[in-house]
Write a protein that holds these residues in place. Structure first.
Motif, PDB file in Angstrom:
ATOM      1  N   GLN A   1      16.899  31.210  35.956  1.00  0.00           N
ATOM      2  CA  GLN A   1      16.930  30.053  36.853  1.00  0.00           C
ATOM      3  C   GLN A   1      15.556  29.677  37.383  1.00  0.00           C
ATOM      4  O   GLN A   1      15.166  28.521  37.394  1.00  0.00           O
ATOM      5  CB  GLN A   1      17.856  30.330  38.032  1.00  0.00           C
TER       6      GLN A   1
ATOM      7  N   PHE B   1      38.211  38.788  37.352  1.00  0.00           N
ATOM      8  CA  PHE B   1      37.487  38.052  36.315  1.00  0.00           C
ATOM      9  C   PHE B   1      37.245  38.879  35.053  1.00  0.00           C
ATOM     10  O   PHE B   1      36.872  38.348  34.024  1.00  0.00           O
ATOM     11  CB  PHE B   1      36.150  37.529  36.848  1.00  0.00           C
TER      12      PHE B   1
ATOM     13  N   LYS C   1      36.549  37.470  31.215  1.00  0.00           N
ATOM     14  CA  LYS C   1      35.238  37.643  30.585  1.00  0.00           C
ATOM     15  C   LYS C   1      35.392  38.409  29.277  1.00  0.00           C
ATOM     16  O   LYS C   1      34.723  38.119  28.291  1.00  0.00           O
ATOM     17  CB  LYS C   1      34.306  38.416  31.519  1.00  0.00           C
TER      18      LYS C   1
ATOM     19  N   ASP D   1      25.385  36.087  37.899  1.00  0.00           N
ATOM     20  CA  ASP D   1      26.381  35.039  37.695  1.00  0.00           C
ATOM     21  C   ASP D   1      27.736  35.607  37.316  1.00  0.00           C
ATOM     22  O   ASP D   1      28.767  35.053  37.646  1.00  0.00           O
ATOM     23  CB  ASP D   1      25.928  34.084  36.580  1.00  0.00           C
ATOM     24  N   ILE D   2      27.726  36.699  36.564  1.00  0.00           N
ATOM     25  CA  ILE D   2      28.988  37.260  36.094  1.00  0.00           C
ATOM     26  C   ILE D   2      29.802  37.827  37.251  1.00  0.00           C
ATOM     27  O   ILE D   2      30.994  37.617  37.346  1.00  0.00           O
ATOM     28  CB  ILE D   2      28.710  38.403  35.079  1.00  0.00           C
ATOM     29  N   CYS D   3      29.161  38.542  38.134  1.00  0.00           N
ATOM     30  CA  CYS D   3      29.906  39.291  39.139  1.00  0.00           C
ATOM     31  C   CYS D   3      30.476  38.355  40.189  1.00  0.00           C
ATOM     32  O   CYS D   3      29.748  37.751  40.952  1.00  0.00           O
ATOM     33  CB  CYS D   3      29.035  40.333  39.803  1.00  0.00           C
ATOM     34  N   GLU D   4      31.777  38.256  40.220  1.00  0.00           N
ATOM     35  CA  GLU D   4      32.399  37.358  41.182  1.00  0.00           C
ATOM     36  C   GLU D   4      32.545  38.006  42.556  1.00  0.00           C
ATOM     37  O   GLU D   4      33.011  37.385  43.491  1.00  0.00           O
ATOM     38  CB  GLU D   4      33.737  36.848  40.650  1.00  0.00           C
ATOM     39  N   TYR D   5      32.161  39.267  42.655  1.00  0.00           N
ATOM     40  CA  TYR D   5      32.141  39.879  43.976  1.00  0.00           C
ATOM     41  C   TYR D   5      30.815  39.596  44.686  1.00  0.00           C
ATOM     42  O   TYR D   5      30.629  39.992  45.829  1.00  0.00           O
ATOM     43  CB  TYR D   5      32.315  41.394  43.875  1.00  0.00           C
TER      44      TYR D   5
END
Ligand code: SF4
Ligand code: SF4
Ligand code: FES
Lengths: 380, 173, 958
Positions: free
Chosen positions: A358, B91, B95, C894-898
């Motif tokens: 980013q 998730f 994934k 970005d992957i970790c939704e926690y």
């Protein structure tokens, strides 16, 4: 494999005068406090000090050949690294395979003699290939990269499509092997010589059967491997090997086609295997210059002093890699170029990965494109 | 009783040249592993060709593991976890499905039969499905025959074939 | 169930009855009759040897008599306690001929045929009734021929039949001819919503249940045709409307409005003929179907009246326990200290029941002494587990469960041949107390530093073994199990050779993994004991009060000027008719008394930290001074909802002055004797339901409150003599007493007109709305009615702004409907993905006041469960970053939704950093990391790969 003094001697390694010039030139050493090409060398030839260097560092060398260029004793450092890795054996490897080792597994699976790949699905459109041309396009692992790196906006098969488009433009309908194996480059440089041999022999066998005279690659690694390492390991071969940039510069000089693009400023990244390994510096540049509208500018480091894209052989990608990339991208930015052109898919993958970051991505106002893409788009 | 078992063991091993696939199962801790447990509790019988490796979530199953298992000569790999909405980590399963799509494409490209890998979503309550999936997979793979990857021979460090070395003739670039 | 069975603070008294409750709240004396189960619960391992020899066969209650059990049995596979039970009445043992076969079969000698009933006396602080529900006996509704016609079954029988573990192993077959039926018809409201059957209420679960079964049936038989005969489709919960759409479009369920009056059987084919009027077409139909499922009503659990007497609490006339105030106190009974949850107060689905159950927990906790349980400290001896590997392997026989199939001796010998294994042994029952001690001794004697037990499943037994090892000082993470029972001996009973072989592989794999294991230390973390409640509506207030009662420091942050939210504006609440204002006043009174800190006109400026240790910075309104940042252990989000804002012209909104919203209507009350609107007399009021609810494809969902709210207002209007017409799509009054209210409205003369989205009523008028024209569903003609006032029942929408504001700081995911997503739709409706962050009330989805209050209690209980200790232990199975490999690409972030990972600056480069308090250890990040920098403790790459190698690369054991 046994530690073989004779082979080491061939690389001149014993003539190291411990001056440390290599470490000074090494892009990895610039960012890693532990990494030192000299220490690896002395550490491994003084067998009595196995702990003289961090073992993991052995797998961080990019074999980019920058040190070779500066060595006052003419040590073939990268050949030396190749040998030492081979002696260590992959069971004792301490490097970390990037991408979960997927790419390594892919090349291993390709060794299975009775598997037929389905790799040409991405070659759609009106591209023309044939069964009897004297030209062969050696595609490399592009179909696999296409799947693995779509997330970071790398459309690897575009390179293949553009290469064939270019060849078609010059009335060549190349052969393409439907079961082409990985050339074995990564296995070779990671010291897994068995895999390299199996893959190489399988390829040579197929190439022989196809009865081609000229092989064109779009990947500098395939290029080097086919042109240098195959004959060295499997004996003299009946075909010649060209990188697409070699082919282009020659045919453009000959046929003088009209190549046009919007006016754009580009800069060129010398892939290590193409430049320092194979001495191909001018051909891609000439090709670019022959496109009207293209303004070629050079980065701070270019030609022999060019800087690697930061990772080799899908091994030990790390913080250091990122810093090398960030630095190199910074050089590209400084040129004011709109496009960073490279002639190697791996450079493209690695730079794009860094650009996908980013923060870094926002700072860089240019795209990374392959030489074939730039040329492909300029065909009239 | 024990002796008897041993004797039959011997007899059977002698008269069984039949191909027995080796299948790796990755099962998540919250759905599919318990489903396999429940299959046991209910004494559902399925062929003994699978070895279950427990992971916390299907999201942990790196495609790299699956490919490595194949390289090592596994005849099949089953990746099993929760239904999307049941995934303990919400998730992970989603994934995993994304990753699996890539894996499928690669396995297909490599020319391996698509039946050799399989992804399933099996909740803890669906233990009959677990047994059924295993049964199906064993059957399918028996039909396909042993993995073309030579029981891991490719993975191991084996001797170079002697002819190769003889062929080597130094050529300077 | 497993959790309850294992919890150290829960004592299970199953097969028991309460016989008296005396004393005061906080100090009740309860007498319980424990019936004899004849099996020693603590010793039984549920091996099932006893049942194998029992000669008796009886119908199995769990499978609704569709399968058989023995006289000594385990009611179902996952029963807790897992111990078997013997029904004395079925057994031969008590008859003159003593059988006693089971006693001989039990290797652990835990069967005692002389066990007697006993009476236990307990001293408790509070009592919670969760006595559940029974099913209405559809035989009473004789028109449907249940038990007369074999192919008419009830819904619970269907459940068992469809269950993969059920009597027919998940196949749906007709009872008459064992064929798969091609057409299946569900009849809803069998018993329910029927005054003369004395079940005036709606049973709440049956609509969704029928749809769920329909989808399941279609999965088994994709061509089956399914009908559902209904009165109203009540899909009112979160996600339900979408489910309804799935049932309609995916499963192609044929929904027929109309309750059949009779079923006849074609005796030859066993087919059934349903006689019904299709209310939508107005035609009488005879529908031939192959199987009928009756969605029978839920009725109070048998014995409820008696129990109510014993407990001294009130019930309604049907036998459901009465809450002291159905709207404001849905969880309290009429006797202090006794609480009610789940179906004991009326039918409820699992989600609502669990919410209420959690809610009662906090209420009960307020009566407990000591207030908080003391924490135990223990001494662990030092044990040196460093040094070269010394692996010990213990192989369990599990009686004959393992040893009966697998050659345990061979395994034991095989284990010693494996590298680094210095000790191996076999054990009859590895889990029994005495064996545990034996294992501990053997570990110390042989200086083992890795222990493998080849036995049953780690899911149940790993904690037990780990605990014994921890007690002697061996790090519990150096322990590994090989599941040679559940995954081997039990599933390969007919192939001992292969099973033994497999067991060897499993042990070899476990040993390989054990070599790679690393000691891990759970981290103990101090936690703060303050709680922040964001949102000061009814949910926020209730949560704050419940927590303050448990002595937590509570802060309420509200962005408006005043507390009380929407509830405050309601002129009356159903069913009690109490004004909303007075409910809020009651709550506020307690809020002030309990010294809860209130910040009104305040926003959140920042939230950082993690469970137990959040730091919240506030942004006060203009002119106020910013308070110092709050340090809180948990955060409750109760920011409520936002009403749907109709577009201009939608149902005349903003176009006609006499079209108003239902909230405006609330404010308009209380009207005088002769109601006036803008000076004009109001004679006829119309309601338009589902404005901004129940959209295309099920989104947005049903807003759940509006039917009952409109009916409540309608009754009030009727009392003033106003004519009322309610245009609706279905009347969804699901509350226990709301159905009665609906009936009252009808009795009082409120007209209900049903419409479909394709056939919407038309508004007529120029300046003002004059009339509404609609196509009468019965008469099939257009009818016009004069209207003085049209009220739009607006749907609830997520409060987008406040949600966005919060999401900036905490990554609580949104559901498809835009409301915050709970951790699990059923079992975790107030928890979120992020530990220490909770949700309640309408942020989670549309809800009425009673439901919001129940949920607020639930949230308080969850917060209490988290914060009632001074520290929490953090599971050490988390991810960690090997910094030198990390290239700071941010993929994992970005992957970790926690939100457990963030990038930090380390010597000028970015590297990922894992917040162990947020990481749940799923490992998904590591599969995405391009470099392999991030790895998971205890499930490291090398640990998993070592198992692959052990299985695949080692030649099969000879
Ligand atoms: S293991 Fe799971 S929870 Fe932990 S950081 Fe990785 S993705 Fe997040
Ligand atoms: S994905 Fe891997 S390399 Fe990228 S930031 Fe996370 S840990 Fe670092
Ligand atoms: S926990 Fe089962 S798949 Fe995520």
């Amino acid at each position: 494999m046994q530690y073989d003094v004779k082979l080491i001697q061939e690389t001149n390694a014993y003539s190291c005068i411990e001056c440390g010039k290599c470490t000074g030139a090494c892009p990895v050493a610039r960012y890693s406090s532990t990494f030192s090409p000299r220490q690896i060398l002395t550490g491994s030839i003084h067998n009595s000090h196995p702990e003289a260097f961090r073992k993991a560092d052995l797998w961080s060398c990019l074999t980019c050949k920058r040190c070779d260029e500066v060595c006052p004793s003419d040590i073939k450092y990268i050949d030396f690294i190749h040998l030492i890795r081979q002696f260590q054996g992959i069971e004792n490897r301490e490097g970390t395979c990037s991408h979960g080792g997927i790419l390594e597994s892919i090349s291993k699976i390709m060794m299975a003699p009775n598997l037929k790949q389905q790799r040409l699905d991405g070659l759609n459109g009106n591209l023309q290939i044939s069964q009897n041309s004297e030209y062969m396009y050696f595609m490399g692992c592009l179909p696999y990269f296409e799947v693995l790196f779509e997330d970071i906006n790398v459309e690897a098969m575009k390179i293949a499509r553009n290469t064939i488009k270019i060849l078609n433009y010059f009335d060549i309908k190349p052969q393409v092997l439907s079961d082409e194996k990985c050339c074995g480059h990564d296995s070779y440089w990671n010291g897994d010589i068995q895999t390299f041999h199996k893959l190489g022999l399988a390829n040579i066998d197929q190439i022989k059967k196809a009865k081609v005279k000229k092989i064109i690659t779009s990947c500098p690694e395939c290029y080097r491997t086919l042109k240098v390492d195959y004959p060295k390991n499997f004996g003299r071969q009946e075909f010649e090997v060209f990188h697409i940039s070699e082919f282009l510069s020659e045919i453009i000089a000959d046929k003088k086609p009209v190549l046009k693009s919007e006016s754009q400023k580009v800069t060129f990244q010398d892939p290590c295997r193409l430049g320092r390994h194979m001495n191909i510096y001018e051909q891609p540049r000439e090709t670019l210059r022959s496109i009207s509208g293209v303004d070629l500018v050079e980065m701070g480091h270019h030609h022999k002093r060019s800087i690697c894209c930061g990772v080799s052989g899908w091994m030990n990608c790390s913080q250091v890699s990122k810093q090398i990339q960030a630095n190199r991208l910074g050089e590209a930015k400084a040129t004011g170029a709109d496009i960073l052109v490279t002639a190697c898919v791996k450079c493209q993958i690695h730079f794009n990965c860094a650009l996908n970051d980013q923060n870094l991505g926002k700072e860089m106002p240019f795209q990374v494109k392959d030489l074939t893409e730039v040329v492909g788009e300029s065909l009239t | 009783m024990e002796k008897k078992v041993k004797e039959t063991t011997k007899q059977k091993t002698k008269s069984k040249p039949q191909f027995e696939p080796r299948i790796v199962v990755f099962a998540c801790n919250w759905c599919s592993y318990p489903a396999a447990d429940a299959a046991g509790i209910n004494r559902l019988q399925y062929p003994a060709n699978v070895r279950i490796i427990r992971v916390m979530c299907m999201g942990r199953v790196d495609p790299g593991f699956v490919l490595k298992a194949l390289v090592m000569g596994a005849d099949g790999v089953l990746v099993s976890g929760c239904h999307f909405e049941d995934c303990h980590y919400s998730f992970g399963a989603r994934k995993a499905a994304e990753q699996y799509k890539k894996l499928e494409k690669i396995v297909h490209m490599l020319g391996l039969e698509k039946e050799r890998i399989r992804q399933e979503f099996i909740s803890a309550a669906e233990f009959p499905k677990f047994a059924k999936v295993v049964r199906e997979m064993v059957e399918q793979i028996k039909k396909l025959g042993p993995s073309p990857l030579e029981r891991g021979a490719l993975y191991k460090d084996q001797k170079l074939e002697s002819e190769i070395i003889e062929e080597v003739a130094p050529v300077t670039p | 169930m497993m959790d309850v069975g294992r919890h150290p603070n829960i004592k299970l008294l199953t097969y028991s009855e309460v016989i008296s409750v005396k004393g005061k709240p906080g100090k009740f004396k309860v007498k319980v009759l424990r019936k004899a189960r004849f099996v020693d619960e603590s010793e039984c391992t549920a091996c099932g040897e006893c049942a194998k020899v029992c000669p008796i066969l009886e119908p199995n209650e769990f499978d609704e008599g569709l399968a058989l059990r023995r006289a000594i049995f385990s009611p179902f596979a996952q029963a807790v306690p897992s111990a078997y039970v013997r029904y004395a009445d079925d057994c031969l043992g008590t008859n003159p001929i003593a059988c006693g076969k089971c006693m001989d079969a039990c290797l652990k000698n835990c069967i005692d045929l002389d066990m007697l009933d006993e009476i236990v006396e307990l001293e408790v602080g509070a009592v919670i009734c969760a006595t559940g529900i029974d099913y209405y006996d559809p035989r009473e509704a004789s028109e449907y021929g249940y038990t007369r016609f074999q192919n008419v079954v009830n819904s619970i029988e269907l459940e068992r039949v469809l269950s993969p573990g059920g009597p027919s192993a998940g196949k749906l077959l007709r009872f008459t001819d064992q064929k798969e039926p091609q057409r299946i018809s569900f009849i809803q409201c069998v018993g329910s919503r029927c005054i003369h059957r004395d079940i005036p209420y709606c049973s709440r679960i049956c609509c969704m249940n029928a749809m769920k079964s329909a989808l399941l049936i279609r999965e088994i038989n994709p061509t089956a045709q399914i009908d559902i005969f209904y009165i109203d489709v009540r899909a009112f919960g979160k996600g339900f409307e979408q489910f309804y759409h799935r049932a309609m479009h995916e499963a192609k369920v044929n929904f027929v409005k109309g309750k059949p009056s009779r079923i006849e059987e074609d005796p030859e084919s066993g087919d059934l003929i349903i006689l019904t009027e299709n209310v939508e077409t107005g035609k009488s139909d005879r529908i031939r179907t192959e199987m009928v499922i009756l969605s029978e009503a839920l009725v109070p659990a048998a014995g409820s009246h008696d129990l109510a007497k014993v407990l001294g609490i009130e019930t309604d006339n049907r036998g459901f326990f009465s809450p002291s105030d159905p709207c404001g106190e849905p969880l309290s009974s009429t006797r202090e200290g006794i609480f009610l949850c789940g179906c004991s107060t009326g039918p409820k689905d699992i989600t609502d029941s669990i919410t209420e159950a959690s809610g009662t927990a906090i209420r009960a906790a307020q009566y407990l002494t000591p207030y908080k349980l003391p924490e135990l400290k223990e001494e662990i001896p030092y044990y040196d587990y460093s040094g070269p590997l010394r692996i010990g392997v213990f192989v369990c026989h599990c009686g004959s469960n393992i040893a009966g199939v697998v050659d345990v001796q061979e395994l034991k010998e095989y284990a010693t041949e494996l590298g680094d294994v210095v000790y191996s042994d076999d054990l009859l029952f590895a889990c029994s107390e005495s064996t545990q001690r034996n294992i501990q001794e053997k570990v110390l004697e042989n200086k083992l530093n890795r222990v493998i037990i080849a036995a049953c499943t780690p899911r149940t037994h790993e904690p037990i073994f780990r605990e014994s090892l921890r007690k002697i000082g061996l790090n519990p993470y150096l322990f590994e199990m090989a599941n040679i029972r559940d995954h081997c001996s039990w599933v390969h009973q007919n192939d001992p050779t292969a099973a033994t072989h497999k067991a060897k592989d499993l042990i070899r794999m476990a040993v390989a993994r054990a070599r790679q294991l690393e000691p891990l230390e759970p981290k103990e973390m101090e936690i703060g004991h303050n709680v922040l409640v964001i949102g000061g509506g009814i949910s926020g207030l209730e949560t704050a009060i419940q927590l303050a009662r448990r002595d937590y420091g509570v802060f309420i942050v509200e962005k408006e000027e005043h507390l009380g939210g929407v509830t405050k504006q309601l002129h009356s609440l159903y069913p009690s008719a109490k004004p909303g204002e007075s409910l809020i006043q009651e709550k506020l009174k307690e809020v002030y008394e309990r010294d809860i800190k209130i910040f009104t006109q305040t926003d959140i400026a920042d939230i950082s930290g993690y469970v137990g240790n959040f730091k919240v910075t506030l942004k006060p309104g203009d002119g106020q001074i910013a308070p110092p940042p709050l340090e809180v252990g948990a955060i409750v989000l109760a920011t409520g909802f936002q009403l749907y804002q109709p577009e201009e012209g939608e149902y005349g909104f903003l176009k006609f002055p006499n079209v108003i919203t239902n909230m405006e209507m609330e404010k308009w009350f209380p009207a005088k004797e002769k109601p006036l609107f803008e000076g004009k007399p109001v004679k006829h009021v119309a309601y338009m339901q589902c404005v901004g609810s129940r959209g295309e494809g099920g989104l947005p969902e049903c807003s759940r409150y509006c039917c009952q709210a409109a009916i409540k207002q309608a009754i009030d209007l009727r009392k003033m003599g106003v004519r009322v017409t309610i245009f609706n799509r279905d009347i969804r009054v699901y509350h226990h007493e709301a159905e009665t209210m609906y009936r009252e409205a009808r009795e009082r003369g409120v007209t209900f007109i049903r419409f479909t989205p394709e056939n919407e009523p038309k508004l007529i008028g120029d300046e003002r709305l004059k009339a509404i024209q609609f196509n009468d569903p019965t008469l099939k003609t257009d009818i016009e009615i004069p209207v003085d006032l049209l009220v739009l029942s607006l749907g609830m929408r997520p409060a987008a702004k406040s949600v966005e504001g919060i999401q900036k700081f905490i990554k609580v995911p949104l559901g498809m409907d835009g409301f915050l997503l709970e951790k699990h739709p059923k079992f975790g409706s107030v928890e979120t993905n992020i530990q220490g962050v909770f949700i309640c009330g309408c942020v989670q989805g549309p809800k009425d006041i009673a439901d919001s209050i129940a949920q607020s209690n639930a949230v308080a209980a969850k917060v209490d469960a988290l914060l009632s200790r001074s520290t929490i232990w953090m599971e050490p199975i988390t991810s960690f970053v090997q910094e030198e490999l990390c290239r700071g690409c941010g993929t994992c972030v970005d992957i970790c939704e926690y939100g457990a990972i963030r990038l930090k600056d380390s010597n000028g480069v970015q590297v990922a950093e894992v917040n162990e308090a947020l990481c749940e250890g799923c490992g998904t990040c590591s599969t995405y990391c391009p470099t392999g920098a991030i790895d998971i403790h205890h499930f490291r790459d090398k640990q998993i790969e070592s198992m692959l190698e052990a299985f695949l690369l080692t030649e099969r054991s000879a």
